[in-house]
Scaffold this active site. Structure first.
Site, PDB file in Angstrom:
ATOM      1  NE  ARG A 165      -3.471  -2.323   2.902  1.00 20.20           N
ATOM      2  CZ  ARG A 165      -3.098  -3.412   3.386  1.00 20.20           C
ATOM      3  NH1 ARG A 165      -1.908  -3.440   3.796  1.00 20.20           N
ATOM      4  NH2 ARG A 165      -4.160  -4.485   3.542  1.00 20.20           N
ATOM      5  CE  LYS A 188      -7.679  -0.751   5.594  1.00 21.44           C
ATOM      6  NZ  LYS A 188      -8.374  -1.155   4.415  1.00 21.44           N
ATOM      7  CG  HIS A 262      -5.231   0.906  -4.239  1.00 21.17           C
ATOM      8  ND1 HIS A 262      -4.809   0.602  -2.870  1.00 21.17           N
ATOM      9  CD2 HIS A 262      -6.209   0.156  -4.348  1.00 21.17           C
ATOM     10  CE1 HIS A 262      -5.523  -0.549  -2.391  1.00 21.17           C
ATOM     11  NE2 HIS A 262      -6.465  -0.621  -3.370  1.00 21.17           N
ATOM     12  NE  ARG A 265      -3.131  -3.341  -1.449  1.00 18.41           N
ATOM     13  CZ  ARG A 265      -2.573  -4.486  -0.712  1.00 18.41           C
ATOM     14  NH1 ARG A 265      -1.123  -4.689  -0.724  1.00 18.41           N
ATOM     15  NH2 ARG A 265      -3.205  -5.134   0.139  1.00 18.41           N
ATOM     16  CG  HIS A 288      -5.917  -8.705   1.339  1.00 17.61           C
ATOM     17  ND1 HIS A 288      -6.014  -8.807  -0.346  1.00 17.61           N
ATOM     18  CD2 HIS A 288      -5.796  -7.169   1.465  1.00 17.61           C
ATOM     19  CE1 HIS A 288      -6.221  -7.481  -0.709  1.00 17.61           C
ATOM     20  NE2 HIS A 288      -6.277  -6.662   0.221  1.00 17.61           N
ATOM     21  CE1 TYR A 297      -5.865  -4.032  -3.510  1.00 15.90           C
ATOM     22  CE2 TYR A 297      -7.466  -5.138  -2.538  1.00 15.90           C
ATOM     23  CZ  TYR A 297      -6.869  -4.136  -2.547  1.00 15.90           C
ATOM     24  OH  TYR A 297      -7.052  -3.424  -1.556  1.00 15.90           O
TER      25      TYR A 297
END
Length: 328
Positions: A165, A188, A262, A265, A288, A297
């Site tokens: 990220r 995250k 992004h 990514r 994730h 994604y």
């Protein structure tokens, strides 16, 4: 006693920036950051959303604690009419979290159904994923004979090589870069994970590091002004998100593309999948918690589907049955 929230990076309080800022918003942001480990960028975005929502309600002569469900729906409809779907999702998330927190802390007494306010379906804007050839062209655009070009090449190589990220890239410290091409980062939700990258990214990072101190000095900063790996040649010593986004957009425009940090990514995940990587592996590399999040994604192209059909469907020319199914 009300707590005062200090804005990330600026050091200024909400009361200094806006006298009528509700101190309870500050309490909400502090609780959210402490309990869930949200990044400064996310907290800043929340703060801007709360400010806009509060200002809109005040024009109607209402306080956010006495807003009706119809008020919130009208506000979100206005956002829907004038902003993108991603902005609508972000503002809706902010409002729902605010009222859930306020209800838990007995600040408002709204029915639990309010937590589902305006949760209507809407089309998710698809991220445009460049092809591997386009990505290679993008990586070669920076002028690596300049300090800025070296930094840009290193950033782009690392983004594409790891799928990190933007906030994770910007938070890398100088001491984290080691010879084994492995980074231990805090992602995250304050979840730690290992990130690996290849020789190309390692090469350009090494080239950039030789110029890093000179870049700081040229910009009028001390060589110890920041410990972040990537530095800026502007008023901030550390490389900022708006600079990263602007850099990628500028290079992408030269290829007639519209890309964001992004989007790289997404490209990382999509190209891994096209190369035969398992979904579980992609999930691990992206950091994730849920596999379903990783599938978002991955952008499948019609060419990929045709190739799969050609190889695996019995009615196609490229089909070769497994030995266990063949006769004789």
């Amino acid at each position: 006693m009300k707590m005062t929230y200090v804005l990330p990076q600026t050091g200024r309080t909400e009361n200094e920036e806006q006298e009528d800022w509700d101190g309870r918003f500050g309490d909400f942001l502090i609780d959210l950051q402490t309990q869930e480990g949200l990044t400064d960028l996310t907290i800043r975005q929340l703060q801007l959303h709360l400010r806009a929502y509060d200002a809109w309600l005040k024009e109607l002569g209402r306080c956010w604690t006495s807003a009706r469900r119809e008020d919130i729906q009208e506000y979100l409809q206005q956002v829907r009419d004038h902003r993108s779907a991603s902005t609508l999702r972000s503002k809706l998330w902010s409002i729902r979290r605010l009222y859930a927190w306020a209800r838990e802390n007995s600040i408002v007494t709204v029915p639990s159904c309010w937590m589902m306010v305006a949760r209507r379906t809407y089309e998710r804007k698809r991220t445009v994923v460049p092809s591997s050839h386009q990505l290679q062209q993008l990586l070669e655009l920076p002028d690596t004979s300049t300090d800025k070009g070296l930094r840009d090449r290193a950033v782009l190589e690392l983004l594409y090589a790891t799928g990190m990220r933007a906030t994770e890239i910007l938070s890398i410290k100088l001491h984290q870069v080691v010879k084994d091409r492995c980074l231990r980062i805090m992602g995250k939700g304050q979840v730690e994970r290992l990130v690996v990258y290849g020789e190309d990214a390692a090469y350009w990072i090494a080239q950039y590091k030789e110029k890093r101190q000179m870049m700081l000095l040229k910009a009028g900063h001390s060589v110890v002004a920041t410990q972040q790996l990537f530095v800026s040649m502007g008023k901030h010593a550390a490389y900022q998100y708006f600079e990263l986004r602007r850099m990628i957009r500028a290079y992408a425009q030269r290829l007639n593309l519209k890309l964001t940090p992004h989007a790289l990514r997404h490209a990382f995940a999509t190209h891994l999948y096209q190369g035969g990587a398992a979904l579980r592996t992609i999930q691990l590399l992206l950091g994730h918690a849920q596999l379903t999040t990783s599938t978002i994604y991955i952008s499948r192209r019609i060419e990929d589907s045709k190739k799969m059909m050609h190889i695996h469907h019995p009615r196609e020319d490229g089909y070769k049955p497994y030995r266990r199914w063949s006769s004789g």
